[in-house]
Design a protein around this motif. Sequence first.
Motif, PDB file in Angstrom:
ATOM      1  N   ARG A 163       0.600  -1.202  -0.007  1.00  0.00           N
ATOM      2  CA  ARG A 163       0.006  -0.002  -0.098  1.00  0.00           C
ATOM      3  C   ARG A 163       0.752   1.392   0.110  1.00  0.00           C
ATOM      4  O   ARG A 163       2.030   1.145   0.399  1.00  0.00           O
ATOM      5  N   SER A 164       0.106   2.345  -0.575  1.00  0.00           N
ATOM      6  CA  SER A 164       0.657   3.553  -0.094  1.00  0.00           C
ATOM      7  C   SER A 164      -0.234   4.155   0.766  1.00  0.00           C
ATOM      8  O   SER A 164      -1.254   3.750   1.215  1.00  0.00           O
ATOM      9  N   PRO A 215       4.585  -6.653  -5.900  1.00  0.00           N
ATOM     10  CA  PRO A 215       3.306  -7.215  -5.400  1.00  0.00           C
ATOM     11  C   PRO A 215       2.169  -7.764  -6.176  1.00  0.00           C
ATOM     12  O   PRO A 215       2.244  -7.275  -7.484  1.00  0.00           O
ATOM     13  N   ASP A 216       1.280  -8.378  -5.985  1.00  0.00           N
ATOM     14  CA  ASP A 216       0.218  -8.663  -6.534  1.00  0.00           C
ATOM     15  C   ASP A 216      -0.779  -7.670  -6.599  1.00  0.00           C
ATOM     16  O   ASP A 216      -1.789  -7.394  -7.512  1.00  0.00           O
ATOM     17  N   VAL A 217      -0.911  -7.059  -5.451  1.00  0.00           N
ATOM     18  CA  VAL A 217      -2.084  -6.050  -5.147  1.00  0.00           C
ATOM     19  C   VAL A 217      -1.569  -4.779  -4.375  1.00  0.00           C
ATOM     20  O   VAL A 217      -0.776  -4.905  -3.851  1.00  0.00           O
ATOM     21  N   LEU A 218      -1.981  -3.595  -5.301  1.00  0.00           N
ATOM     22  CA  LEU A 218      -1.587  -2.346  -4.809  1.00  0.00           C
ATOM     23  C   LEU A 218      -2.956  -1.728  -4.060  1.00  0.00           C
ATOM     24  O   LEU A 218      -3.759  -1.409  -4.693  1.00  0.00           O
ATOM     25  N   LEU A 219      -2.682  -1.128  -2.897  1.00  0.00           N
ATOM     26  CA  LEU A 219      -3.702  -0.236  -2.461  1.00  0.00           C
ATOM     27  C   LEU A 219      -2.954   1.034  -2.434  1.00  0.00           C
ATOM     28  O   LEU A 219      -2.063   1.424  -1.690  1.00  0.00           O
ATOM     29  N   LEU A 276      -8.222   1.696  -5.330  1.00  0.00           N
ATOM     30  CA  LEU A 276      -7.555   3.237  -5.186  1.00  0.00           C
ATOM     31  C   LEU A 276      -8.599   3.773  -4.266  1.00  0.00           C
ATOM     32  O   LEU A 276      -9.837   3.585  -4.737  1.00  0.00           O
ATOM     33  N   VAL A 277      -8.107   4.708  -3.246  1.00  0.00           N
ATOM     34  CA  VAL A 277      -9.104   5.670  -2.781  1.00  0.00           C
ATOM     35  C   VAL A 277      -8.690   7.024  -3.219  1.00  0.00           C
ATOM     36  O   VAL A 277      -7.586   7.307  -3.533  1.00  0.00           O
TER      37      VAL A 277
END
Length: 273
Positions: free
Chosen positions: A84-85, A167-171, A202-203
């Motif tokens: 995540r970021s 990574p497979d998933v980025l938040l 994405l937020v």
Amino acid sequence: MLRTSGLTKEFGGLTAVSDVDFALDDGELCSLIGPNGAGKTTFFNLLTGVLTPTRGTIEVRDGGDWRDVTDATPYETASLGLHRSYQITNVFPTSTVLENVRVAAQAASDDSFKLWRNAGAFEEHIEEAYAILDRVGLADEAETPAESLSHGAKRQLEVAVALAGDPDVLLLDEPNAGVSSESVGEIIDLIEDVATDHAVLLVEHNMDIVMNVSDRVVVLNQGAVIAEGDPAEVRNDPTVQEAYLGGYEAGSLDRDRETPTEETGADPEEGAA
């Protein structure tokens, strides 16, 4: 790649996330929107092990199987490919841009605890860091202290750190927050680029960005999902209009010069919810 069932987080008498069933597919760019205090950041913190759910489950795909990470630590979730970021820039300010990414790459590898070796010995992590910096447009700033970067470049560095370790998933938690109008296009291009080979959640408060880049949009209000679907469906949903979008009308997205001409006017979401 990621799914939750009945995910709930209560803080005393406050329910910040309420019975959320959610799934993020491989290769999907899904945006999570909602008013301030809707529970978006709390949801991110649950997914990444920063907070422990009151009830419900969180699972990530590990190879061909689903693994329960409901009670996992942030390190454990990251090691399973969930990175995540942050809403507030979170980098080592006095380290160089390269070192920020190199450390993140090493932390995601089997070399994470080899602290007694000279950093120059980890050539594979240095090479990975340079490749990531080239991808996010910061290769020319590799030897620059992170604190000297513009705010927009710091947001790019945040994404670079999140990409370390493949990574497979980025938040991505509001990667456009506080970015100058001149840098908005670069951030949007970067989001779309990483979505070509990662699942992305994405937020983002800027609705023109959300409506232009998303495959799917999920709307939270008071901790609960009130709508989801493709951008057009969500934009025209009366419940979403009443709870969040109000009089939103699509603006023109000029990536080279300025921000979209119409925004919701929402302030960045407060940290805990």
